[in-house]
Design a protein around this motif. Sequence first.
Motif, PDB file in Angstrom:
ATOM      1  N   ALA A 276       0.840  -1.203   0.000  1.00 44.35           N
ATOM      2  CA  ALA A 276       0.000   0.000   0.000  1.00 44.35           C
ATOM      3  C   ALA A 276       0.880   1.262   0.000  1.00 44.35           C
ATOM      4  CB  ALA A 276      -0.928  -0.008   1.215  1.00 44.35           C
ATOM      5  N   HIS A 277       2.016   1.201   0.706  1.00 45.01           N
ATOM      6  CA  HIS A 277       2.979   2.307   0.692  1.00 45.01           C
ATOM      7  C   HIS A 277       3.539   2.482  -0.735  1.00 45.01           C
ATOM      8  CE1 HIS A 277       6.695   4.536   2.054  1.00 45.01           C
ATOM      9  NE2 HIS A 277       7.200   3.886   1.010  1.00 45.01           N
ATOM     10  N   GLU A 278       3.908   1.370  -1.359  1.00 44.37           N
ATOM     11  CA  GLU A 278       4.449   1.454  -2.730  1.00 44.37           C
ATOM     12  C   GLU A 278       3.401   1.982  -3.706  1.00 44.37           C
ATOM     13  OE1 GLU A 278       7.538   1.200  -2.902  1.00 44.37           O
ATOM     14  OE2 GLU A 278       7.796   0.291  -0.934  1.00 44.37           O
ATOM     15  N   LEU A 279       2.137   1.601  -3.476  1.00 39.06           N
ATOM     16  CA  LEU A 279       1.055   2.118  -4.325  1.00 39.06           C
ATOM     17  C   LEU A 279       0.957   3.635  -4.178  1.00 39.06           C
ATOM     18  CD1 LEU A 279      -1.695  -0.602  -3.746  1.00 39.06           C
ATOM     19  CD2 LEU A 279      -0.513  -0.132  -5.902  1.00 39.06           C
ATOM     20  N   GLY A 280       1.266   4.130  -2.965  1.00 39.09           N
ATOM     21  CA  GLY A 280       1.284   5.582  -2.742  1.00 39.09           C
ATOM     22  C   GLY A 280       2.286   6.245  -3.674  1.00 39.09           C
ATOM     23  N   HIS A 281       3.470   5.617  -3.807  1.00 36.57           N
ATOM     24  CA  HIS A 281       4.476   6.157  -4.741  1.00 36.57           C
ATOM     25  C   HIS A 281       3.933   6.144  -6.171  1.00 36.57           C
ATOM     26  CE1 HIS A 281       7.643   6.606  -1.875  1.00 36.57           C
ATOM     27  NE2 HIS A 281       7.784   5.321  -1.627  1.00 36.57           N
ATOM     28  N   ALA A 282       3.267   5.041  -6.531  1.00 36.27           N
ATOM     29  CA  ALA A 282       2.751   4.922  -7.898  1.00 36.27           C
ATOM     30  C   ALA A 282       1.658   5.961  -8.140  1.00 36.27           C
ATOM     31  CB  ALA A 282       2.211   3.504  -8.126  1.00 36.27           C
ATOM     32  N   ILE A 354       8.591  12.664   0.544  1.00 34.17           N
ATOM     33  CA  ILE A 354       7.869  11.791  -0.389  1.00 34.17           C
ATOM     34  C   ILE A 354       7.524  10.464   0.285  1.00 34.17           C
ATOM     35  CG2 ILE A 354       8.221  10.414  -2.490  1.00 34.17           C
ATOM     36  CD1 ILE A 354       9.561  12.901  -3.719  1.00 34.17           C
ATOM     37  N   GLU A 355       8.457   9.947   1.093  1.00 32.93           N
ATOM     38  CA  GLU A 355       8.207   8.685   1.803  1.00 32.93           C
ATOM     39  C   GLU A 355       7.105   8.854   2.853  1.00 32.93           C
ATOM     40  OE1 GLU A 355       9.259   5.886   0.912  1.00 32.93           O
ATOM     41  OE2 GLU A 355      10.799   6.498  -0.506  1.00 32.93           O
ATOM     42  N   ALA A 356       7.104  10.005   3.540  1.00 27.95           N
ATOM     43  CA  ALA A 356       6.070  10.239   4.553  1.00 27.95           C
ATOM     44  C   ALA A 356       4.685  10.292   3.897  1.00 27.95           C
ATOM     45  CB  ALA A 356       6.364  11.535   5.309  1.00 27.95           C
ATOM     46  N   SER A 399      17.014   8.673   3.850  1.00 24.44           N
ATOM     47  CA  SER A 399      16.093   8.766   2.719  1.00 24.44           C
ATOM     48  C   SER A 399      14.647   8.548   3.161  1.00 24.44           C
ATOM     49  CB  SER A 399      16.463   7.729   1.665  1.00 24.44           C
ATOM     50  OG  SER A 399      16.319   6.433   2.217  1.00 24.44           O
ATOM     51  N   HIS A 400      14.480   7.958   4.363  1.00 23.01           N
ATOM     52  CA  HIS A 400      13.139   7.673   4.880  1.00 23.01           C
ATOM     53  C   HIS A 400      12.994   8.299   6.274  1.00 23.01           C
ATOM     54  CE1 HIS A 400      13.337   4.724   1.711  1.00 23.01           C
ATOM     55  NE2 HIS A 400      12.086   4.359   1.909  1.00 23.01           N
ATOM     56  N   PRO A 401      11.754   8.586   6.684  1.00 26.15           N
ATOM     57  CA  PRO A 401      11.557   8.967   8.088  1.00 26.15           C
ATOM     58  C   PRO A 401      12.055   7.811   8.951  1.00 26.15           C
ATOM     59  CG  PRO A 401       9.516   9.246   6.825  1.00 26.15           C
ATOM     60  CD  PRO A 401      10.478   8.525   5.946  1.00 26.15           C
TER      61      PRO A 401
HETATM   62 ZN   LIG Z   1       8.803   4.332  -0.188  1.00 24.22          ZN
END
Ligand SMILES: [Zn+2]
Length: 418
Positions: A276-282, A354-356, A399-401
């Motif tokens: 679901a997180h990766e779908l957020g990126h997409a 972007i990750e958040a 690169s990530h929180p």
């Molecule tokens: Zn990510």
Amino acid sequence: MTYRFWAACALAVLVVALIGVAAALIPWHKPPAPRADQLAALGQLPAEQVAKARAFHSALRPPLYGGLAAGLLATLVLGLTPLGAALVSLAGRPFGGNWVAQALFGGLAVTLLAELVTLPFAGWRHTIVVRYGISTQSWGSWAVDVAKSYAVGAVIGGLALIGFYTVVRFAPRWWWAFAAAGAAGLVVLLSFVVPVLVEPVFNKFTPMPESPLRTALLAVAERDGVGVRDVLVADASRRTRAVNAYVSGLGPTRRIVVYDTMLREATPDEVVSVVAHELGHAKHNDVRTGTLLGALGTAAGVIALYLLGSWAGLLRLAGITSIGEPRAIGLVLALAAVAGLAGGPAQAFVSRRIEARADEHALQLTGDPATFEAMQWRLSSVNLSDPDPPAWEYVLSASHPSTVERMAAARAYARGAR
Ligand SMILES: [Zn+2]
């Protein structure tokens, strides 16, 4: 009007475009992750696990920063003394000594030397990730990876160098404009082709086999309205125990990839949470945003390089007469290394925002902050990431929180959703 004037105008336009794109596409607003929740989450994590993660990172720091410093020093010595130019001449001589030979073999020689200087540090890092049980790679397989990544870099770099010096030769006054456009085009091209041409050099990707999990993942993607043809599984276990998932590619090459280690370590619900997180990126086209910023930044960098190239003192240091000659490769790489280092914290900042946003997307899509939090803890404990890293390291390179930040965001979301 001089060419320098037009180059300065083009640089100004690119910088304005970069700022405009960044302002429009980067999620400047950060979902709440109160420090009180972070500390509460940290307090609930098993103390010995946190201590082990911190010991792992303390052990990694000397080879990590030592390698960075050694690589930078080697690059600066090659670029800011006549040594780099001499090496390029030397490497090109057996192949005719013309500009093609110098560009290709000189470029390979300079990058190989910088690579060799950092190799002992990379080996040192390998012993630590093996000792802490993250890497499952033998020295042989590790060496094959090192050779493969140098080969991939050599092919892409070699093509870029030949392209660059061809342009310089045939458009001696306007090369900066063509080179800037070409470099930006290369960044875009790489975003498309890396998933299909480069990633398979290192891993095998297979469609996730028919299973209730696969059905659940495609159902989540469908509900999210994101076109995902398939979820691919990477055979990451051949070199690591770490778990991960990512989205790469653009348009027809866009794919969501889950490590096989993740399918082994995490519960199906946790895998859904990660996807679901990766779908957020997409959904937010984050690869496209990154590509666009990368292309504009690279084009601006090429023009800045051209403008710096009229600085006589710099050319004298490097023992060259023009930034457009292959003997300047060392200087070009040194300037690129300094720019990369200076831009690192800004890049990390943008990446964290972007990750958040992708995390927020996962929470909204699954409506399951408890599983999201469990997954963050799982990622952190399996990968031995420091759940609450030192502030300086976080600002310089995260690169990530942090894990506790992501857990706190889930807690804040749960309160808001209730
Ligand atoms: Zn990510």
